[in-house]
Design an enzyme around this catalytic site. Structure first.
Site, PDB file in Angstrom:
ATOM      1  CB  SER A 234      -0.944   0.048   1.209  1.00 43.79           C
ATOM      2  OG  SER A 234      -1.273  -1.193   1.666  1.00 43.79           O
TER       3      SER A 234
ATOM      4  CG  HIS B 252      -1.883   3.742   3.893  1.00 47.32           C
ATOM      5  ND1 HIS B 252      -3.179   3.490   4.320  1.00 47.32           N
ATOM      6  CD2 HIS B 252      -1.402   2.543   3.499  1.00 47.32           C
ATOM      7  CE1 HIS B 252      -3.448   2.210   4.179  1.00 47.32           C
ATOM      8  NE2 HIS B 252      -2.384   1.615   3.681  1.00 47.32           N
TER       9      HIS B 252
END
Length: 220
Positions: free
Chosen positions: A144, A195
């Protein structure tokens, strides 16, 4: 962080179906290679997830630097793999055609390591600011962070577009920030720092010195 065993991997089956719908011939080589690598390591992990995830404790204090390479390409479960690889599929198709395969492979390699480094820096800062040593133990896996970095690149190379986030039309240059908050609210167990690290790496490439450094290292 252990995977559930003895069940049908519906996310994996759906991912393979979606890839077949796109067609292998329509997927650029590096993007396809990333998909194959992640699927292979999901089915045949190098080590159990607790032994490949990256954290301040493991990466910095214990000097297990190989986790910077292993953590991005291992996933917690089939749906984690599905959502990440579907995102990689579409981002890869767009970016690899624009940047060409060799440079795109270089970007993937650098971003994979650098997002882990920035992740550890962010978690270390949380330890100091909040005086909470538990952040040293937060261990992350998955692609991610790299995908958030690629999203920054995609928005940079395709300015003026609008992205849909939870049904809201958001200008693309702000979309990654809205997604960062939205994902954390919907799935609190996801790695906010991981993230955010990806976004920062993407900005280091598009607005900072990273692209020039990479070109210098490549002799361009």
């Amino acid at each position: 962080m252990q995977r559930r065993q003895g069940r049908v991997n519906a996310g994996l089956l759906l991912l393979l179906y979606q890839i077949s719908q796109v067609g292998l011939q329509n997927i650029p080589s590096v993007t396809l290679g990333v998909l194959v690598l992640n699927i292979f390591l999901f089915l045949n992990p190098v080590r159990p997830l607790p032994e490949v995830c990256i954290s301040v404790n493991e990466g910095f204090y214990r000097k297990n630097w190989q986790r910077l390479l292993l953590s991005p390409v291992h996933h917690a479960d089939d749906w984690h793999l599905y959502y990440n690889m579907m995102s990689m599929l579409w981002k890869g198709i767009m970016l690899e055609k624009k940047l060409k395969s060799i440079w795109f492979a270089y970007i993937i390699a650098v971003f994979s390591v650098l997002t882990g480094v920035v992740y550890m820096v962010l978690e270390f800062m949380l330890v100091k600011v909040l005086d909470d040593p538990s952040y040293e133990m937060n261990c992350a896996v998955g692609f991610s962070g790299v995908l958030f970095a690629l999203k920054v690149l995609n928005n940079h190379y395709n300015p003026g577009r609008v992205s849909s986030v939870l049904g809201l039309q958001i200008p693309s240059k702000y979309a990654c920030w809205v997604e960062l908050v939205a994902i954390h609210l919907i799935s609190p167990g996801t790695s906010f720092a991981g993230h955010l690290a990806g976004i920062l790496v993407g900005l280091m490439y598009t607005m900072g010195p990273l692209k020039k450094i990479m070109k210098a290292c490549a002799g361009i």
